[in-house]
Design an enzyme around this catalytic site. Sequence first.
Site, PDB file in Angstrom:
ATOM      1  N   SER A 171      -2.332   0.123  -1.274  1.00 56.56           N
ATOM      2  CA  SER A 171      -3.548   0.306  -2.670  1.00 56.56           C
ATOM      3  C   SER A 171      -5.056   0.948  -2.233  1.00 56.56           C
ATOM      4  O   SER A 171      -5.679   0.995  -2.932  1.00 56.56           O
ATOM      5  CB  SER A 171      -3.670  -1.075  -2.986  1.00 56.56           C
ATOM      6  OG  SER A 171      -4.210  -1.768  -2.092  1.00 56.56           O
ATOM      7  N   LYS A 209      -9.608  -5.271   0.497  1.00 52.38           N
ATOM      8  CA  LYS A 209      -9.834  -4.527  -0.576  1.00 52.38           C
ATOM      9  C   LYS A 209     -11.517  -4.361  -0.579  1.00 52.38           C
ATOM     10  O   LYS A 209     -12.150  -5.022   0.415  1.00 52.38           O
ATOM     11  CB  LYS A 209      -9.645  -5.612  -1.837  1.00 52.38           C
ATOM     12  CG  LYS A 209      -8.243  -5.609  -2.296  1.00 52.38           C
ATOM     13  CD  LYS A 209      -7.526  -4.544  -2.931  1.00 52.38           C
ATOM     14  CE  LYS A 209      -6.217  -4.681  -3.246  1.00 52.38           C
ATOM     15  NZ  LYS A 209      -5.303  -4.779  -2.085  1.00 52.38           N
TER      16      LYS A 209
END
Length: 246
Positions: free
Chosen positions: A167, A205
């Site tokens: 991701s 993230k």
Amino acid sequence: MLTRKQYELLMFIHERVRESGVPPSFDEMKDALDLKSKSGIHRLITALEERGFLRRMEKRARALEIVKLPDNMAETLRPATTRSQAQRMSPSRHGRSGSVTNLDARGAGSPRRSISEGEGSVNVPLVGRIAAGTPIEALQNKVADVAVPSGMIGRGEYYALEVTGDSMINAGILDGDTVIIQEADTANSGEIIVALVDNNEATLKRLRRRGDSIALEAANPAYETRLFGADRVRVQGKLVGLIRRY
């Protein structure tokens, strides 16, 4: 042993002082080393101070003094003088060497140099895996040591994590990479962090602050941004670099 960038900066300052009697400005050093910000120069100067090669004199502009020069360094580290030369020294994606990427916490960066034998390094504890996708697990205890070029490490405490998932690929972080994290409990919006969600799941993230909420943002359009109340997310550290094996 100095890293290549430390050596390049030391030699640049030495040559400028020898030619003009005045150390270069931070902007001149940044341009000479092809760095994007002066913060990288500050880190290099601090590292050279700690190793006894430079001294900063207080209350004076451009107050840098060369304390000593490395013995026989010119024979072992020849600085890259152009961007194309530096790119030729970077390892091929299809090679078998490792590469180091220096990143700030915003994730900007690209492979800069290969890890060479004899290069100064420090051991950073590898404490487990981290998901660059849906959170999978909290941080574990130390499982191994990772040798990290000393130029990547500044003040503070650091640890390493193995990345699982894709991701964060658009930030240059791939499945199987080892990320180097500086311990921190706060971060700015836009920085790439290790986030602990609900005291149970850890993920890598980009942090975005949205009022009283925190968004954990992927760097891959295939993944949705996840929104949490601020009390559900704890910052565990900020990304400073990664190591990739080929």
